[in-house]
Design a protein around this motif. Structure first.
Motif, PDB file in Angstrom:
ATOM      1  N   GLY A  18      16.029 -15.931 -40.756  1.00 21.19           N
ATOM      2  CA  GLY A  18      15.044 -16.988 -40.941  1.00 21.19           C
ATOM      3  C   GLY A  18      13.744 -16.695 -40.224  1.00 21.19           C
ATOM      4  N   CYS A  19      13.823 -16.468 -38.912  1.00 19.56           N
ATOM      5  CA  CYS A  19      12.610 -16.259 -38.103  1.00 19.56           C
ATOM      6  C   CYS A  19      12.344 -14.787 -37.811  1.00 19.56           C
ATOM      7  CB  CYS A  19      12.704 -17.039 -36.794  1.00 19.56           C
ATOM      8  SG  CYS A  19      14.043 -16.519 -35.710  1.00 19.56           S
ATOM      9  N   MET A  20      13.292 -13.910 -38.122  1.00 22.53           N
ATOM     10  CA  MET A  20      13.180 -12.463 -37.922  1.00 22.53           C
ATOM     11  C   MET A  20      13.024 -12.079 -36.452  1.00 22.53           C
ATOM     12  SD  MET A  20      13.724 -11.491 -40.917  1.00 22.53           S
ATOM     13  CE  MET A  20      13.496  -9.739 -40.836  1.00 22.53           C
ATOM     14  N   GLU A  21      13.578 -12.875 -35.544  1.00 23.12           N
ATOM     15  CA  GLU A  21      13.573 -12.545 -34.122  1.00 23.12           C
ATOM     16  C   GLU A  21      14.930 -11.997 -33.726  1.00 23.12           C
ATOM     17  OE1 GLU A  21      12.382 -15.655 -31.498  1.00 23.12           O
ATOM     18  OE2 GLU A  21      10.701 -16.232 -32.774  1.00 23.12           O
ATOM     19  N   TYR A  63      22.881 -13.259 -39.932  1.00 18.86           N
ATOM     20  CA  TYR A  63      22.815 -14.143 -38.772  1.00 18.86           C
ATOM     21  C   TYR A  63      21.637 -15.100 -38.896  1.00 18.86           C
ATOM     22  CZ  TYR A  63      26.212 -11.094 -36.579  1.00 18.86           C
ATOM     23  OH  TYR A  63      27.350 -10.389 -36.294  1.00 18.86           O
ATOM     24  N   LEU A  64      21.866 -16.340 -38.424  1.00 19.04           N
ATOM     25  CA  LEU A  64      20.832 -17.366 -38.415  1.00 19.04           C
ATOM     26  C   LEU A  64      20.820 -18.076 -37.074  1.00 19.04           C
ATOM     27  CD1 LEU A  64      21.020 -19.338 -41.783  1.00 19.04           C
ATOM     28  CD2 LEU A  64      19.026 -18.220 -40.830  1.00 19.04           C
ATOM     29  N   CYS A  65      19.626 -18.455 -36.619  1.00 22.33           N
ATOM     30  CA  CYS A  65      19.522 -19.297 -35.429  1.00 22.33           C
ATOM     31  C   CYS A  65      20.037 -20.693 -35.781  1.00 22.33           C
ATOM     32  CB  CYS A  65      18.059 -19.432 -34.999  1.00 22.33           C
ATOM     33  SG  CYS A  65      17.278 -17.910 -34.519  1.00 22.33           S
ATOM     34  N   PRO A  66      20.614 -21.389 -34.827  1.00 22.58           N
ATOM     35  CA  PRO A  66      21.061 -22.766 -35.101  1.00 22.58           C
ATOM     36  C   PRO A  66      19.877 -23.732 -35.019  1.00 22.58           C
ATOM     37  CG  PRO A  66      21.695 -22.122 -32.899  1.00 22.58           C
ATOM     38  CD  PRO A  66      21.066 -20.917 -33.534  1.00 22.58           C
ATOM     39  N   ASP A  67      18.936 -23.579 -35.953  1.00 26.67           N
ATOM     40  CA  ASP A  67      17.703 -24.351 -35.940  1.00 26.67           C
ATOM     41  C   ASP A  67      17.290 -24.661 -37.382  1.00 26.67           C
ATOM     42  OD1 ASP A  67      15.337 -25.497 -35.081  1.00 26.67           O
ATOM     43  OD2 ASP A  67      14.285 -23.584 -34.933  1.00 26.67           O
ATOM     44  N   THR A  68      16.833 -25.885 -37.622  1.00 32.32           N
ATOM     45  CA  THR A  68      16.470 -26.311 -38.973  1.00 32.32           C
ATOM     46  C   THR A  68      15.343 -25.473 -39.557  1.00 32.32           C
ATOM     47  OG1 THR A  68      17.077 -28.562 -38.369  1.00 32.32           O
ATOM     48  CG2 THR A  68      15.819 -28.304 -40.377  1.00 32.32           C
ATOM     49  N   SER A  69      14.374 -25.093 -38.741  1.00 31.31           N
ATOM     50  CA  SER A  69      13.251 -24.300 -39.260  1.00 31.31           C
ATOM     51  C   SER A  69      13.727 -22.936 -39.768  1.00 31.31           C
ATOM     52  CB  SER A  69      12.167 -24.140 -38.206  1.00 31.31           C
ATOM     53  OG  SER A  69      12.652 -23.436 -37.099  1.00 31.31           O
ATOM     54  N   ALA A 102      14.894 -19.292 -44.224  1.00 30.45           N
ATOM     55  CA  ALA A 102      15.844 -18.421 -44.926  1.00 30.45           C
ATOM     56  C   ALA A 102      16.009 -18.864 -46.376  1.00 30.45           C
ATOM     57  CB  ALA A 102      17.193 -18.433 -44.216  1.00 30.45           C
ATOM     58  N   ARG A 103      16.013 -20.163 -46.608  1.00 30.22           N
ATOM     59  CA  ARG A 103      16.139 -20.680 -47.974  1.00 30.22           C
ATOM     60  C   ARG A 103      14.893 -20.341 -48.786  1.00 30.22           C
ATOM     61  NH1 ARG A 103      18.062 -26.600 -48.947  1.00 30.22           N
ATOM     62  NH2 ARG A 103      20.021 -25.511 -48.975  1.00 30.22           N
ATOM     63  N   LYS A 104      13.710 -20.538 -48.199  1.00 30.07           N
ATOM     64  CA  LYS A 104      12.447 -20.261 -48.890  1.00 30.07           C
ATOM     65  C   LYS A 104      12.334 -18.791 -49.280  1.00 30.07           C
ATOM     66  CE  LYS A 104       9.476 -22.770 -46.424  1.00 30.07           C
ATOM     67  NZ  LYS A 104       8.264 -23.040 -45.655  1.00 30.07           N
TER      68      LYS A 104
END
Length: 91
Positions: free
Chosen positions: A13-16, A48-54, A59-61
């Protein structure tokens, strides 16, 4: 004495890059099912995804989960996964 190496993974999602224990894994198992893997040890290809809505929304977008796993995911299945992910979301 050497300190133990911390495994790092990248959020789609955030690529961090963050420590593996801070992220939630989504795995595509042998039967073709998409599941959450909270332990991080299930067999199959995972992202893997952060446990964060953003991060969920990013990731969906970007359609990042299906691209990373190399499969097509129906919107209904993606909605179900995101609803399950909300249980683990950090406040």
């Amino acid at each position: 004495m050497k300190s133990k190496k911390i495994p790092m993974r990248r959020c789609v999602g955030c690529m961090e890059s963050k420590p593996k224990k801070e992220l939630i894994r989504i795995v595509n198992d042998k039967e073709g099912g998409l599941n959450l893997d909270v332990t991080g040890k299930a067999q199959g290809r995972g992202v893997y995804l952060c446990p964060d809505t953003s991060c969920f929304n990013n990731a969906r977008k970007k359609n990042a989960i299906s691209r990373s796993l190399g499969i097509t995911i129906t919107p209904e299945k993606l909605d179900a996964i995101f609803e399950e992910l909300k249980k683990y979301e950090k406040e």
